[in-house]
Write an enzyme that holds these catalytic residues in place. Sequence first.
Site: not given
Ligand code: BGC
Length: 762
Positions: A307
């Site tokens: 993530d």
């Molecule tokens: C989130 C994810 C997301 C990623 C990309 C993160 O802050 O937890 O769910 O896919 O950002 O935008």
Amino acid sequence: MPHDATPPLGATRRRLLATALFGGAAVVAAPRIAWGQALPHAARIEQLIAAMTIEEKAGQLNLLNDPFRFRPQSVNPTDGEGDPARVAAEIRAGRIGNLFNGVGAETGREIQRIAVEESRLKIPLLFAADIIHGLFTVFPVPLAEASSWDTDLAYRTARAAAVEGAASAIHQTYAPMVDVGRDQRWGRVVEGAGEDVLLNNLMSVARTRGFQGERGLADPQALLATPKHIAAYGAAEAGLDYNTVDMSEAQLKEVYLPPFKAAFEAGALSTMSAFNDINGIPATGNEWLLTELLRGEWGFEGFVVSDYTSEQELIAHGFAADGRDAARIALLAGVDMSMVSGLYLEHIPDLVASGDVPMAVVDRAVRRVLSVKAALGLFDDPYRGTSVERERREVGTAEHYALAREAGRRSVVMLKNDGGLLPLPKSGKRIALIGPFGPSLDVFGPWTIWGDESKRVSVEQGFREAMTDPSLLTVVEGSGVEEALDGGIEAAVAAARAADIVVLALGESQGMSAEAQSRADIVVPPPQQALAEAVAATGKPVVVLLRNGRALELSGAVRDAPAILVTWFLGSEMGRSVADIVFGDHAPDGRLPVSFPQLSGQQPFYYSRKTTGRPASSRDEGYKAQFREVGHAPLYPFGHGLTYGAVTYGAPSVGGGVLPWDGSLEVSVQVTNTGRRAASEVVQLYIRDRVATMTQPRQLLKDFKRIEIAPGATETVRFTLRREQLLFVGRDLEWTVEPGEFDLWLAPSAEVGEPVRFRLER
Ligand code: BGC
């Protein structure tokens, strides 16, 4: 064209972009890879790996924000900081293999061209995006849609979202979010399917299939699904986003992991490692989770992406000493692709040179990423999804908007309808629509970066279109979302007095239910509550329309209003979907995917909690597992939802009452519609294992069926129960089942009705 995917750029940005895309550094001589030859993909990939420099390998594991394509809002901390010229140069140099959160066919083609024409090995880029509940056309937030308890609907909206994404040069979506959400303080409950494991499993499968389609990932309309965030991200302590998770392995296996496993079994070929730590080990550095379990036990063959900077965050967790250490730990644990931090690109060459990470580990990650690129057909058609004509044809279609409206109304849950106040008449009554969410265009919910804002339908607009005489509608905001409006309450009270019926549109803004938006107190914000009290004091009949991305604590005039509809965030067509229900063109038939507590302080609160040794009872007794203020029961239980018909349940029947070890048991219940309208009813089957070698939940959903019942009719609803439905994770951490007695409910929701008993016999 319904929505310009790559809207006009400012002159400077256009120049920057042009230099970035076409400024072309000299192309380095490429080795002779067997392009064009009909080599099986696996062999081509091995050839490639053999030809790659360590930098190029690291590049394939490097994922950055797309700096080229228009993003109307930033959704992450350093979003928007990328420099197109630098990123283009890095793509040419083979140092970036993947981009995310840029959408649009035309520019997508140009970016891809750099990779496949100007980089040495011509490996296509993978384009990903957070397409969570629609792209241009926005569907209900996942929690809302889970209220439909309709997997076919979830499949269809995911399919439509995939069609739009795939037509806008996207290959992968960071969805579905399959984190079980049992603490309503957590802001991301809105992105999932709620508190129950079975419902999460079913929605996980439906959405995964919907995104990926039925024709394989190479199909031009398929999006690679990324069930996230592995694992137990939703179990953050106190519902505080990113917080620590400490739980038994049995609970992890029984509750939090199954929706992931279900998605992988449905074919998902990527997953995202969570921000949180689990039992002291951050998910992103967790070899047991990402390698032993995921690969070893489950046989997952796709790739794991971190993530947003979660491998870098191993440092803040106090689990890695520095960036180099963080990259090493994440790679060895099984994180194949690094999102945003750049740590893989920076440190992999040295980590391999020093022997801290074996080349085989890097090759393994590269192989996984390239294999998924191959599965997506990118080596055969790197330009998939880059046709502007197709994009124009396939995004924001009338069909998608019709689906958004349908999905919207199927997501509405009627908590209460005393005296049959709903549906409202379309004519003859003066209606005062009061509250910040009457005229509000805050209808999308979180993660709708590219939603077509010109197509949002407010509740006010929905009402005007539905009413025979819209001049009978008065609209007054009365309050801001979190702040009072000067004179707001006075204006609202005057409007209420002059009306026959008041509709109060209250709740949370989309910014309040989202990532990093945990709430300590899950109430209707105080200024809106004050508005509700003042309006209710006029004595006019009140219908509450709740806008929310989680279960809320309802109190005072909101809780006591004769009619309450939970309308969540329903997406583009929200106002029309709500009007369809309010004015009775369609009956509400949603069911809560989360329990509504009586007080915030009950969180985490979910129907399948343990009984404890001193279960709370309805009698007022001391020394029980209950709170002084509210006992320990929901205001509205999981599974609850009314319709315009009136449905009554008979006693469940379990035939002979014995489920043979290798056999099945037919159970049934008679359900009668005593109302005047047809009713759509979700009959729910819950069980409780009365005695087991591990304590068991007080109730667990095991099956459900939706039936349509004509007014006055009685239907017999049958289920077949098998031993496999009674499994739990035993002391040895294996799924097991023990013979003995079980309670069974066939009921309209959790926490209601009397159980009957059956025995599982060996
Ligand atoms: C989130 C994810 C997301 C990623 C990309 C993160 O802050 O937890 O769910 O896919 O950002 O935008």
